[in-house]
Write an enzyme that holds these catalytic residues in place. Structure first.
Site, PDB file in Angstrom:
ATOM      1  N   LYS A 148       0.824  -1.546  -0.043  1.00 32.07           N
ATOM      2  CA  LYS A 148      -0.445  -0.071  -0.171  1.00 32.07           C
ATOM      3  C   LYS A 148       0.975   1.789  -0.057  1.00 32.07           C
ATOM      4  O   LYS A 148       0.696   2.135  -0.473  1.00 32.07           O
ATOM      5  CB  LYS A 148      -0.562   0.288   1.853  1.00 32.07           C
ATOM      6  CG  LYS A 148      -1.889  -1.303   1.203  1.00 32.07           C
ATOM      7  CD  LYS A 148      -3.356  -1.128   2.366  1.00 32.07           C
ATOM      8  CE  LYS A 148      -4.268  -2.501   2.046  1.00 32.07           C
ATOM      9  NZ  LYS A 148      -4.845  -2.708   3.708  1.00 32.07           N
ATOM     10  N   ASP A 200     -10.814   3.736   4.158  1.00 30.54           N
ATOM     11  CA  ASP A 200     -10.773   2.298   3.816  1.00 30.54           C
ATOM     12  C   ASP A 200     -12.886   1.785   3.305  1.00 30.54           C
ATOM     13  O   ASP A 200     -13.097   0.632   3.032  1.00 30.54           O
ATOM     14  CB  ASP A 200     -10.528   1.355   5.002  1.00 30.54           C
ATOM     15  CG  ASP A 200      -9.691   0.485   5.082  1.00 30.54           C
ATOM     16  OD1 ASP A 200      -9.281   0.155   3.428  1.00 30.54           O
ATOM     17  OD2 ASP A 200      -8.889  -0.049   5.881  1.00 30.54           O
ATOM     18  N   GLN A 222      -4.530  -1.216   9.595  1.00 27.73           N
ATOM     19  CA  GLN A 222      -4.470  -2.706   9.296  1.00 27.73           C
ATOM     20  C   GLN A 222      -4.826  -3.734   9.852  1.00 27.73           C
ATOM     21  O   GLN A 222      -4.836  -3.784  11.345  1.00 27.73           O
ATOM     22  CB  GLN A 222      -3.420  -3.414   8.726  1.00 27.73           C
ATOM     23  CG  GLN A 222      -2.820  -4.463   8.053  1.00 27.73           C
ATOM     24  CD  GLN A 222      -3.351  -4.621   6.387  1.00 27.73           C
ATOM     25  OE1 GLN A 222      -3.985  -2.809   5.783  1.00 27.73           O
ATOM     26  NE2 GLN A 222      -4.092  -5.608   6.510  1.00 27.73           N
TER      27      GLN A 222
END
Ligand code: GUN
Length: 286
Positions: A53, A120, A97
């Site tokens: 990422k 997200d 995460q």
């Protein structure tokens, strides 16, 4: 092979080039989009994901920071970090995460992220926005699937889509996105009685379970579009999806491979969301 491949690497390359161009334009106006990635603990898969990422951000010209913490970090300390990032004007997207260590309440941490920076799309405000058709961030994996359908010019209106899997990250948001495009949507899951009877009627099948061979050739209507969200290992340790690719590719009209299908699209849509967040921040200033 009768199915046409939907190449996630090629589509990602194209979309990331557009993100890079739009990022350069934003920088010329004095704003650099920034993503903060927070990793707690030493989960091996997570380490690879966050590295990818951050690298994708750098390649497209976005600013990114990776914050790594020990697995012993307290929930209070993590919530304090999220709050600091909420108030940091150089950061437009915050990604914590998952999975988090068991002593941390992941949902509480997600709800602490400002919805304006929830790239997200996991915050309940983002989920509510998707459900009601309001502006907000869409979860990256199903959003990437929608882009793949768009890339083949697929019109979902009146089509029957079967989503296999009901997770908050993929299955449920996927169903809402397909519904928004006027598909008739069925969500199947581990308690579904006759999966094959459903998938045989489907024009579009999204497999998002996390188990090999959930979808085999005998379960697919000729010409159907098959999107494979799975990320598993086969007996030889090779990466494979939820779909029996070798069999299904002989029946389907379109199919996504694993690797090189939905996977790269997830990171691409993270970049798209982060850029979008920065663009919104700039337009709010003017
Ligand atoms: N863990 C596995 N996939 C994801 C993702 O898309 N976002 C976050 N935050 N964690 C994940």
């Amino acid at each position: 092979m009768t199915a046409q491949l939907i190449d996630g690497n090629a589509l990602s390359k194209q979309l990331r080039a557009q993100v890079a161009a739009d990022t350069a334009a934003l920088k010329a106006k004095g704003l650099t989009p920034g993503l903060a990635v927070v990793l707690v603990g030493d989960n091996q898969a997570s380490q690879v994901y966050v590295r990818n990422k951050v690298k994708a951000c750098e390649d497209a010209g976005l600013h990114s920071v990776l914050e790594k913490y020990e697995a012993t970090m307290t929930e209070a300390d993590l919530l304090a970090r999220v709050e600091a990032l909420n108030n940091d004007d150089s950061i437009h997207g915050i990604l914590v995460q998952l999975p988090l260590p068991a002593h941390i309440d992941a949902q509480k941490v997600i709800e602490a992220i400002s919805p304006a920076k929830d790239v997200d799309g996991f915050h309940i405000a983002s989920a509510g926005a998707l459900m009601t058709g309001m502006p907000g961030f869409w979860p990256c994996t199903p959003y990437g699937c929608m882009k793949m359908l768009e890339s083949i010019g697929y019109d979902l209106k009146g089509k029957h889509a079967v989503v296999i899997g009901r997770s908050n990250i993929v299955g449920k948001p996927m169903a809402l996105m397909l519904l928004q495009k006027d598909a008739t949507v069925t969500v199947a899951h581990s308690r579904t009685k006759d999966l094959k009877a459903l998938t045989l009627q489907a024009d579009v099948i999204v497999a998002a379970v996390g188990k090999r061979n959930v979808l085999t050739a005998d379960m697919v209507k000729p010409g159907a579009v098959v999107l494979d969200v799975g990320m598993n290992r086969n007996d030889e340790g090779k990466l494979c999806g939820d779909v029996d690719f070798d069999g299904v590719k002989e029946v389907a009209g379109y199919i996504t491979p694993v690797p090189g299908g939905v996977g790269p699209m997830t990171i691409t849509m993270l970049l798209v969301n982060t850029l979008e967040s920065a663009q919104r921040a700039l337009s709010e200033k003017h």
